[in-house]
Design an enzyme around this catalytic site. Sequence first.
Site, PDB file in Angstrom:
ATOM      1  N   HIS A 108      60.493 -54.434 -14.571  1.00 63.12           N
ATOM      2  CA  HIS A 108      60.951 -54.115 -13.205  1.00 63.12           C
ATOM      3  C   HIS A 108      62.151 -53.843 -13.003  1.00 63.12           C
ATOM      4  CE1 HIS A 108      57.922 -52.704  -9.755  1.00 63.12           C
ATOM      5  NE2 HIS A 108      58.862 -51.643  -9.688  1.00 63.12           N
ATOM      6  N   ASP A 135      52.714 -52.787  -6.542  1.00 64.04           N
ATOM      7  CA  ASP A 135      52.990 -54.071  -7.180  1.00 64.04           C
ATOM      8  C   ASP A 135      52.175 -55.291  -6.603  1.00 64.04           C
ATOM      9  OD1 ASP A 135      54.558 -56.414  -8.228  1.00 64.04           O
ATOM     10  OD2 ASP A 135      56.277 -55.075  -8.690  1.00 64.04           O
ATOM     11  N   HIS A 137      53.654 -58.098  -6.542  1.00 62.57           N
ATOM     12  CA  HIS A 137      54.693 -59.030  -5.998  1.00 62.57           C
ATOM     13  C   HIS A 137      55.425 -58.169  -5.153  1.00 62.57           C
ATOM     14  CE1 HIS A 137      53.393 -60.297 -10.038  1.00 62.57           C
ATOM     15  NE2 HIS A 137      53.480 -61.797  -9.676  1.00 62.57           N
ATOM     16  N   ASP A 139      59.018 -58.420  -5.141  1.00 68.50           N
ATOM     17  CA  ASP A 139      60.465 -58.222  -6.002  1.00 68.50           C
ATOM     18  C   ASP A 139      61.481 -58.328  -5.125  1.00 68.50           C
ATOM     19  OD1 ASP A 139      58.694 -58.012  -8.171  1.00 68.50           O
ATOM     20  OD2 ASP A 139      58.940 -55.926  -8.513  1.00 68.50           O
ATOM     21  N   HIS A 152      63.631 -59.303 -12.665  1.00 73.67           N
ATOM     22  CA  HIS A 152      62.673 -58.325 -12.272  1.00 73.67           C
ATOM     23  C   HIS A 152      62.147 -58.658 -10.979  1.00 73.67           C
ATOM     24  CE1 HIS A 152      58.789 -60.084 -14.160  1.00 73.67           C
ATOM     25  NE2 HIS A 152      59.526 -61.269 -13.366  1.00 73.67           N
ATOM     26  N   ASP A 239      54.167 -50.890 -10.705  1.00 73.02           N
ATOM     27  CA  ASP A 239      54.000 -51.827 -11.605  1.00 73.02           C
ATOM     28  C   ASP A 239      52.769 -52.125 -11.953  1.00 73.02           C
ATOM     29  OD1 ASP A 239      53.892 -54.549 -12.617  1.00 73.02           O
ATOM     30  OD2 ASP A 239      55.687 -55.104 -11.372  1.00 73.02           O
ATOM     31  N   ASP A 241      51.005 -54.428 -12.782  1.00 71.66           N
ATOM     32  CA  ASP A 241      50.241 -55.729 -12.289  1.00 71.66           C
ATOM     33  C   ASP A 241      49.591 -55.446 -10.965  1.00 71.66           C
ATOM     34  OD1 ASP A 241      52.226 -55.996 -10.572  1.00 71.66           O
ATOM     35  OD2 ASP A 241      53.128 -57.563 -11.657  1.00 71.66           O
ATOM     36  N   GLU A 284      56.497 -52.857 -16.599  1.00 73.95           N
ATOM     37  CA  GLU A 284      55.757 -54.291 -16.658  1.00 73.95           C
ATOM     38  C   GLU A 284      54.468 -54.186 -17.884  1.00 73.95           C
ATOM     39  OE1 GLU A 284      57.024 -57.096 -16.047  1.00 73.95           O
ATOM     40  OE2 GLU A 284      58.546 -56.543 -14.564  1.00 73.95           O
TER      41      GLU A 284
END
Length: 325
Positions: A108, A135, A137, A139, A152, A239, A241, A284
């Site tokens: 990322h 995402d 997360h 980030d 990332h 992303d 994930d 990712e």
Amino acid sequence: MTDRTMTDRGRHIALLGAPIDMGASQRGTLMGPAALRTAGLATVLESLDFEVVDYGDLSVAEVGDLTDRPPESANHYREIQRWTRVLSRKGYEVAKTGALPIFLGGDHTLSMGSVNAMARHWRERGRELFVLWLDAHADYNTPQTTITANMHGMSAAFLCGEPGLDGLLGDDPRASITPDRLDLFGARSIDKLENELMRARRIRVVDMRQIDEFGVAVLIRRVIERVKASNGVLHVSFDVDFLDPCVAPGVGTTVPGGATYREAHLIMELLHDSGVVGSADIVELNPFLDERGRTARTAVELIGSLFGQQITDRPTPSNAIAPGE
Ligand SMILES: [Mn+2]
């Protein structure tokens, strides 16, 4: 004829590969661009009547010597700095051709360059760039808040202009977006100091609980309405994930409880119908951890939906034939 979507207007997509994996803790995302190509990304987009130009994988060889002092707590700063500059320059150049750029990661960190390129491009045209961050997360770490020093986890913070990685672009123009133009969507893992910084900046976060309570359609429409209200353009930073690990196992940072296959497709279809999407990242994807290409194929299908592919044939505002047509 109804409003033509931006994706209809620029029937021209540019693919830019960024085989980066130094920004993550797990190696392997550098194989992401190849896996996305193997899974048929260009073919899917061509079947949707786009002209696709694949610029191949970018190279950092052209970046000269860099002499600024790397900040502490930013692993592989120098290599990521090279990538950020190349992505920012090349993305900006490609956007000028009128194509819709899709950046293929890579981890990322690539968004630090891709978003900078697109924000700069649209700023020159008098339009604001908004960023949707799909995402698990946030980030939103900086070298000051990070626990891991993995860069990332700092990309959203960087593109909102947070200090700490100020030498990353050097003399290249930094085109940060304001924090109110960032929408984090799907978050389920946020660090403590990161969360404090996000609160201070009033970053909007749609977490999985909100998705469960209200559903993705209502929540994504809010994002779209904000972009439309200021005649902005949306960059979708996807992303992998964001998806639940049972749909997308090929990621180094899986977090349980992610978006389902159906939720993700609905988001992509609604984004397509809105006509506000001007560029995207797919990041990712780690083919080394994938199961026989399953995650790569899912990512390609989702990008297909983002650019007009429908799972069902139900007419939607963007493809419905108006009476009398
Ligand atoms: Mn991410």
